[in-house]
Design an enzyme around this catalytic site. Structure first.
Site, mmCIF file in Angstrom:
data_model
loop_
_atom_site.group_PDB
_atom_site.id
_atom_site.type_symbol
_atom_site.label_atom_id
_atom_site.label_comp_id
_atom_site.label_asym_id
_atom_site.label_seq_id
_atom_site.Cartn_x
_atom_site.Cartn_y
_atom_site.Cartn_z
ATOM 1 N N ILE A 110 56.061 -9.257 13.239
ATOM 2 C CA ILE A 110 55.697 -7.872 13.527
ATOM 3 C C ILE A 110 54.274 -7.637 13.026
ATOM 4 C CG2 ILE A 110 56.770 -7.056 11.373
ATOM 5 C CD1 ILE A 110 57.371 -4.409 12.881
ATOM 6 N N ILE A 141 54.678 -11.282 8.910
ATOM 7 C CA ILE A 141 53.824 -10.130 9.163
ATOM 8 C C ILE A 141 52.540 -10.627 9.827
ATOM 9 C CG2 ILE A 141 52.684 -8.142 8.150
ATOM 10 C CD1 ILE A 141 55.802 -8.242 7.847
ATOM 11 N N LYS A 142 52.232 -10.051 10.980
ATOM 12 C CA LYS A 142 51.035 -10.476 11.723
ATOM 13 C C LYS A 142 49.805 -9.724 11.215
ATOM 14 C CE LYS A 142 51.342 -11.574 16.166
ATOM 15 N NZ LYS A 142 51.630 -11.512 17.629
ATOM 16 N N ILE A 143 48.816 -10.496 10.810
ATOM 17 C CA ILE A 143 47.545 -9.950 10.339
ATOM 18 C C ILE A 143 46.429 -10.557 11.177
ATOM 19 C CG2 ILE A 143 45.951 -9.818 8.382
ATOM 20 C CD1 ILE A 143 48.347 -9.995 6.512
ATOM 21 N N ASN A 164 51.937 -14.385 9.905
ATOM 22 C CA ASN A 164 51.489 -14.916 11.189
ATOM 23 C C ASN A 164 50.071 -14.389 11.387
ATOM 24 O OD1 ASN A 164 50.832 -15.236 13.924
ATOM 25 N ND2 ASN A 164 52.916 -14.843 14.637
#
Length: 378
Positions: A110, A141-143, A164
């Site tokens: 996400i 967690i998408k950064i 991610n």
């Protein structure tokens, strides 16, 4: 349901198949379970565009939105309640895969609010909030891999959050991403975290590179330029894998591995072919290498199931060819540094637009639900 032979072969070659899509309908219908059983799918990625599309279709979110409207929550609070609900559900569906693979797969991603892409502190705070809100060990967690994102990646990993890293286009930035991951692991080790529980993937975007460079090659217009069309994206990704091999063979990495750390896997993102003249599974067939992830839209998964071909390794034997392609692109006048900057800027902006569309859609549905509730009470 038996697994498709082509997709099972891809998995056997060391490529984890993830689906780049999520929706309430996919979860309610059991489609995700079917893809796990029959299409070797072992993970899910999401982004603001995917959620905006999901909420715009059908009535799958109406009941939850009606409940949120009664509670008079803000639009942004509603957006996070809706998206984290889907992520938790998908994480639970994938929990058996997570257990079976020892935490390597069975992951659901996400993304942080894309409007924070250039704000390090806010990105860190958002990553911590999402990690807490989803509360599943198989979440990532998408950064985004912006300059401001790199220290946020380090901070999140240091806090024991699996990440991610998204929107990677350039080799230089990719090196920075791997450095940020290792720095984060060093921080996590100092803080007493179990490094074996922290996982990360680095999402290296593929098809958008060809889309941008092909446009420039057409503008240049020479025969030499046109002969390079459709070759840049794969070459760029293959050289990224070479960078990965170098970084995770270094003494710095060996020290972290000895403490239980697991390599950050390259993930091929944006793998649907945009040019109909190219083979529709180009960015899957030509990027087969051990220890990678390929996240695909469902259409590409079905295309590969139908006619994809699996070679043992279509990356490492082609490093020299990939380097030659990049040199040729430079020689005919393609400015690589400008290409990757444009792509990063556009990538962030597209996700901001999608996030705003998502908020607008939810806001409209909240307002409609509130109006209906008020009318029913009269």
């Amino acid at each position: 349901m038996s697994a498709n032979e082509n997709l099972a072969g891809l998995s056997a070659a060391g490529v984890s198949v993830w689906i780049d899509d999520i929706s309430r309908h996919r979860l309610e219908s059991g489609n995700l379970k079917e893809l796990i059983a029959g299409s070797s799918v072992t993970g899910v990625t999401s982004n603001p565009t995917i959620f905006a599309t999901a909420i715009s279709k059908g009535d799958g979110y109406d009941e939850q939105i009606a409940d949120l409207a009664v509670r008079r929550v803000s639009v942004e609070e509603a957006a996070r309640a809706i998206t984290t609900y889907d992520i938790r559900w998908a994480a639970d569906v994938l929990a058996p895969v997570f257990e079976h693979t020892g935490g390597q797969d069975g992951r659901v991603s996400i993304e942080v609010d894309p409007r924070l892409a250039h704000d390090t502190k806010a990105t860190i705070a958002e990553a911590k909030y999402l990690w807490w809100a989803v509360d599943r060990p198989n979440t990532m967690i998408k950064i985004p891999a912006t300059e401001a994102g790199l220290p946020a990646i380090t901070a999140a990993i240091s806090a024991g959050i699996s990440v991610n890293v998204t929107l990677i286009f350039s080799l230089e930035r990719y090196r920075g991403v791997m450095d940020a991951y290792m720095a984060g692991l060093e921080g996590a080790k100092a803080a007493g975290h179990d490094l074996s529980k922290i996982r990360s993937v680095a999402s290296f975007f593929v098809s958008r590179v060809d889309s941008e460079i092909d446009k420039r090659l057409d503008a240049i217009g020479t025969d030499e330029a046109k002969a390079l069309k459709g070759r840049a994206a794969v070459a760029n990704a293959r050289l990224a894998y070479q960078e990965y091999e170098n970084a995770f063979a270094s003494p710095r990495w060996e020290a972290l591995a000895a403490a239980g750390a697991v390599p950050q896997r390259p993930l091929w993102a944006s793998t649907s072919v945009k040019n109909p003249d190219y083979r529709d599974v180009l960015y899957v067939e030509d990027l087969i290498a051990p220890g990678t992830v390929n996240t695909m839209p469902e259409g590409t998964i079905h295309d590969f199931a139908d006619h994809g071909e699996v070679e043992a390794d279509t990356v490492r034997p082609f490093y020299a060819d990939a380097a030659a392609v990049m040199l040729e692109l430079e020689r005919v006048g393609v400015d690589y540094a400008d290409v990757v900057k444009v792509l990063e800027d556009e990538g962030v902006e597209k996700f901001i637009v999608s996030w705003n569309q998502l908020l607008e859609q939810i806001g409209s549905k909240l307002e409609t639900s509130t109006s209906f509730e008020n009318g029913a009470q009269k």
